[in-house]
Design a protein around this motif. Structure first.
Motif, mmCIF file in Angstrom:
data_model
loop_
_atom_site.group_PDB
_atom_site.id
_atom_site.type_symbol
_atom_site.label_atom_id
_atom_site.label_comp_id
_atom_site.label_asym_id
_atom_site.label_seq_id
_atom_site.Cartn_x
_atom_site.Cartn_y
_atom_site.Cartn_z
ATOM 1 N N SER A 179 -37.598 -15.702 78.961
ATOM 2 C CA SER A 179 -38.562 -15.769 80.066
ATOM 3 C C SER A 179 -39.959 -16.126 79.582
ATOM 4 O O SER A 179 -40.849 -16.389 80.392
ATOM 5 C CB SER A 179 -38.604 -14.441 80.819
ATOM 6 O OG SER A 179 -39.125 -13.410 79.997
ATOM 7 N N GLN A 180 -40.154 -16.145 78.251
ATOM 8 C CA GLN A 180 -41.452 -16.511 77.691
ATOM 9 C C GLN A 180 -41.385 -17.805 76.886
ATOM 10 O O GLN A 180 -42.405 -18.266 76.368
ATOM 11 C CB GLN A 180 -41.961 -15.379 76.774
ATOM 12 C CG GLN A 180 -42.122 -14.037 77.466
ATOM 13 C CD GLN A 180 -43.143 -14.089 78.598
ATOM 14 O OE1 GLN A 180 -44.202 -14.708 78.458
ATOM 15 N NE2 GLN A 180 -42.818 -13.449 79.718
ATOM 16 N N ALA A 181 -40.202 -18.385 76.777
ATOM 17 C CA ALA A 181 -40.014 -19.567 75.934
ATOM 18 C C ALA A 181 -40.411 -20.844 76.665
ATOM 19 O O ALA A 181 -40.451 -20.891 77.901
ATOM 20 C CB ALA A 181 -38.556 -19.660 75.492
ATOM 21 N N ALA A 182 -40.709 -21.880 75.888
ATOM 22 C CA ALA A 182 -40.862 -23.221 76.455
ATOM 23 C C ALA A 182 -39.461 -23.787 76.707
ATOM 24 O O ALA A 182 -38.554 -23.593 75.901
ATOM 25 C CB ALA A 182 -41.637 -24.111 75.488
ATOM 26 N N TRP A 183 -39.315 -24.477 77.820
ATOM 27 C CA TRP A 183 -38.001 -24.994 78.192
ATOM 28 C C TRP A 183 -38.011 -26.512 78.296
ATOM 29 O O TRP A 183 -39.005 -27.125 78.692
ATOM 30 C CB TRP A 183 -37.564 -24.420 79.545
ATOM 31 C CG TRP A 183 -36.991 -23.037 79.441
ATOM 32 C CD1 TRP A 183 -37.676 -21.872 79.261
ATOM 33 C CD2 TRP A 183 -35.606 -22.682 79.492
ATOM 34 N NE1 TRP A 183 -36.820 -20.800 79.201
ATOM 35 C CE2 TRP A 183 -35.529 -21.266 79.350
ATOM 36 C CE3 TRP A 183 -34.429 -23.400 79.659
ATOM 37 C CZ2 TRP A 183 -34.327 -20.588 79.359
ATOM 38 C CZ3 TRP A 183 -33.223 -22.719 79.680
ATOM 39 C CH2 TRP A 183 -33.181 -21.331 79.527
ATOM 40 N N VAL A 184 -36.894 -27.103 77.938
ATOM 41 C CA VAL A 184 -36.623 -28.520 78.205
ATOM 42 C C VAL A 184 -35.704 -28.562 79.418
ATOM 43 O O VAL A 184 -34.611 -27.972 79.403
ATOM 44 C CB VAL A 184 -35.947 -29.199 77.002
ATOM 45 C CG1 VAL A 184 -35.546 -30.633 77.364
ATOM 46 C CG2 VAL A 184 -36.874 -29.192 75.790
ATOM 47 N N GLY A 185 -36.131 -29.239 80.479
ATOM 48 C CA GLY A 185 -35.358 -29.262 81.716
ATOM 49 C C GLY A 185 -34.733 -30.606 81.998
ATOM 50 O O GLY A 185 -35.083 -31.620 81.382
ATOM 51 N N PRO A 186 -33.773 -30.650 82.934
ATOM 52 C CA PRO A 186 -33.156 -31.917 83.321
ATOM 53 C C PRO A 186 -34.120 -32.766 84.136
ATOM 54 O O PRO A 186 -34.794 -32.262 85.038
ATOM 55 C CB PRO A 186 -31.953 -31.478 84.173
ATOM 56 C CG PRO A 186 -32.354 -30.150 84.721
ATOM 57 C CD PRO A 186 -33.219 -29.505 83.681
ATOM 58 N N GLY A 187 -34.196 -34.058 83.815
ATOM 59 C CA GLY A 187 -35.037 -34.964 84.589
ATOM 60 C C GLY A 187 -34.454 -35.229 85.969
ATOM 61 O O GLY A 187 -33.290 -34.908 86.249
ATOM 62 N N SER A 188 -35.250 -35.839 86.832
ATOM 63 C CA SER A 188 -34.848 -36.017 88.231
ATOM 64 C C SER A 188 -33.638 -36.926 88.382
ATOM 65 O O SER A 188 -32.916 -36.850 89.380
ATOM 66 C CB SER A 188 -36.018 -36.595 89.040
ATOM 67 O OG SER A 188 -36.432 -37.844 88.501
ATOM 68 N N ARG A 189 -33.373 -37.795 87.401
ATOM 69 C CA ARG A 189 -32.247 -38.722 87.508
ATOM 70 C C ARG A 189 -30.967 -38.184 86.881
ATOM 71 O O ARG A 189 -29.962 -38.872 86.846
ATOM 72 C CB ARG A 189 -32.626 -40.068 86.876
ATOM 73 C CG ARG A 189 -33.674 -40.843 87.669
ATOM 74 C CD ARG A 189 -34.123 -42.095 86.946
ATOM 75 N NE ARG A 189 -34.826 -41.774 85.720
ATOM 76 C CZ ARG A 189 -36.117 -41.441 85.644
ATOM 77 N NH1 ARG A 189 -36.835 -41.376 86.751
ATOM 78 N NH2 ARG A 189 -36.680 -41.157 84.495
ATOM 79 N N LEU A 190 -30.999 -36.965 86.371
ATOM 80 C CA LEU A 190 -29.787 -36.381 85.798
ATOM 81 C C LEU A 190 -28.855 -35.854 86.887
ATOM 82 O O LEU A 190 -27.645 -35.746 86.695
ATOM 83 C CB LEU A 190 -30.144 -35.256 84.823
ATOM 84 C CG LEU A 190 -29.008 -34.659 83.998
ATOM 85 C CD1 LEU A 190 -28.243 -35.746 83.253
ATOM 86 C CD2 LEU A 190 -29.535 -33.638 83.005
ATOM 87 N N PHE A 191 -29.389 -35.511 88.057
ATOM 88 C CA PHE A 191 -28.593 -35.089 89.226
ATOM 89 C C PHE A 191 -27.687 -33.900 88.903
ATOM 90 O O PHE A 191 -26.531 -33.869 89.337
ATOM 91 C CB PHE A 191 -27.744 -36.250 89.754
ATOM 92 C CG PHE A 191 -28.527 -37.476 90.126
ATOM 93 C CD1 PHE A 191 -29.519 -37.422 91.095
ATOM 94 C CD2 PHE A 191 -28.297 -38.679 89.486
ATOM 95 C CE1 PHE A 191 -30.245 -38.548 91.427
ATOM 96 C CE2 PHE A 191 -29.023 -39.812 89.808
ATOM 97 C CZ PHE A 191 -29.999 -39.741 90.782
ATOM 98 N N ASP A 192 -28.196 -32.943 88.145
ATOM 99 C CA ASP A 192 -27.403 -31.741 87.854
ATOM 100 C C ASP A 192 -27.944 -30.603 88.702
ATOM 101 O O ASP A 192 -28.691 -29.747 88.229
ATOM 102 C CB ASP A 192 -27.484 -31.400 86.364
ATOM 103 C CG ASP A 192 -26.443 -30.364 85.955
ATOM 104 O OD1 ASP A 192 -26.013 -29.588 86.828
ATOM 105 O OD2 ASP A 192 -26.070 -30.321 84.771
ATOM 106 N N GLN A 193 -27.556 -30.579 89.979
ATOM 107 C CA GLN A 193 -28.098 -29.600 90.904
ATOM 108 C C GLN A 193 -27.745 -28.168 90.536
ATOM 109 O O GLN A 193 -28.595 -27.278 90.656
ATOM 110 C CB GLN A 193 -27.634 -29.908 92.333
ATOM 111 C CG GLN A 193 -28.317 -29.072 93.401
ATOM 112 C CD GLN A 193 -29.836 -29.186 93.368
ATOM 113 O OE1 GLN A 193 -30.370 -30.284 93.203
ATOM 114 N NE2 GLN A 193 -30.544 -28.075 93.509
#
Length: 293
Positions: A179-193
Motif C-alpha cells: 500500500s506504500q509501494a510504487a506501482w506499474v499499472g496496465p496502460g489504457s490499451r491493454l484492456f485488462d479490466q
C-alpha cells in the motif's frame, strides 16, 4: 463484374476511404481510385458520395457491398471446408498468440512440436489483438481468456495465475508494504479490466507512477525498478531478476484456450497441434497456475 470489383467496393464501404481500402487490399491509393472509377463507369451509377470526411456508400453502393459480404462469406466457408479435407499432418498452420505467451511459454513448445512433426509449418502472428478466425486471418488462436468467442470451438488447456512481483534488489520482500509501494499499472490499451478493477478495489491505482500497455512492457518496467506490478506467473516466475511478493490472486486467474473455427475440426495438422499443446501445457499446470509463497 469480377470478384476484385466486389472486393474493392466492400473495402471502401467498410473503411470509409480510399487509403483505408488500399491498406486492406495491399495496393496503392491510386489503384483503388482507378478501380472505383472503372466500376462506376462500367455500371453507369455512382457507388459512393465523396466528401472531406471520406466515402459514404450510395444506395447502389450499399447494395453492392452487401452482395460482396455474402460472396466473401461463401468463399471463406468453401475454403475452410476444402482445407478440412486433408488427412495427413502436413502443411501450414497459421497461429495467433500474444507476445507474453510467446515469450513465457510457447516458443520452446513450438520448437518441440516442429521436431515431432517436421511436415507441419507454423506461421505465428504475435499480436495482442484477437484475429478474425472466421475470415481466416489465422487458423488457430492460443490465447488467455475467461470468455472466448461463442463462434469458435476449442479446448481450455490450463488456468493461468497472476501475482505481484518486484525487482530483486529494489524491493525488500519481507518488509515491503504494497500500500506504500510504487506501482506499474496496465496502460489504457491493454484492456485488462479485471486487473484494473482489482487494483482500484485495493487502492493501488492511485499509486501507479508508470503505465504500459503490454505485459512484456510491464515486466521490463518492474525489472528496471519502476515499481511493483501484477504479472502472469508463467512469465515472471522463471526470471531471476524478479521476486514474487504475493500468492496467486484467485480473482485474476484466467484460462488458456486453444481456439479454432468449427469448419477446421478434423484437419489433421490442427488436430496434431491441439493434442500436442494439450499434453505439453498441462504437464506444466502447477507452474502456470502460480506457486503460493
Amino acid at each position: 463484374m469480377h470478384w476484385d470489383d466486389f472486393e474493392t467496393v466492400l473495402a471502401i464501404a467498410e473503411t470509409g476511404s480510399l487509403s483505408g481500402a488500399a491498406r486492406r487490399l495491399s495496393v496503392s491509393h491510386a489503384t483503388v481510385f482507378r478501380r472505383l472509377g472503372e466500376i462506376e463507369q462500367r455500371l453507369g451509377v455512382m457507388l459512393f458520395e465523396r466528401s472531406r470526411t471520406g466515402y459514404t456508400p450510395t444506395l447502389a453502393g450499399e447494395e453492392l457491398a452487401d452482395n460482396a459480404r455474402q460472396m466473401e462469406a461463401f468463399v471463406l466457408s468453401a475454403e475452410r471446408r476444402i482445407v478440412g479435407r486433408d488427412l495427413q499432418p502436413t502443411g501450414a498452420v497459421w497461429i495467433t498468440t500474444t507476445d507474453s505467451m510467446m515469450a513465457g511459454l510457447l516458443a520452446p513448445l513450438f520448437a518441440e512440436f516442429r521436431t515431432r512433426y517436421p511436415g507441419i509449418t507454423l506461421d505465428v502472428a504475435v499480436s495482442n489483438q484477437l484475429f478474425n478466425l472466421t475470415k481466416r486471418e489465422a487458423d488457430v488462436a492460443i490465447r488467455p481468456s475467461n470468455s472466448p468467442p461463442d463462434t469458435l470451438v476449442g479446448r481450455k488447456l490450463v488456468d493461468l495465475g497472476m501475482a505481484v512481483y518486484g525487482a530483486r534488489g529494489h524491493v525488500d520482500a519481507e518488509a515491503l508494504d504494497l500500500s506504500q509501494a510504487a506501482w506499474v499499472g496496465p496502460g489504457s490499451r491493454l484492456f485488462d479490466q479485471p486487473l484494473i478493477q482489482w487494483m482500484s478495489d485495493h487502492g493501488y491505482q492511485d499509486l501507479c507512477q508508470f503505465r504500459v500497455d503490454t505485459l512484456i512492457g510491464m515486466l521490463s518496467s518492474v525489472k528496471a525498478g519502476l515499481g511493483v506490478a501484477v504479472l502472469p506467473c508463467y512469465l515472471a516466475d522463471g526470471d531471476p531478476d524478479l521476486v514474487q511478493l504475493s500468492d496467486p490472486i484467485p480473482s485474476l486467474s484466467y484460462g488458456l484456450w486453444f481456439l479454432m473455427h468449427p469448419d477446421l475440426r478434423g484437419v489433421a495438422r490442427i488436430s496434431s497441434l491441439l493434442e500436442f499443446m494439450t499434453e505439453a501445457v498441462r504437464a506444466q499446470r502447477e507452474r502456470l497456475a502460480g506457486r503460493p509463497l
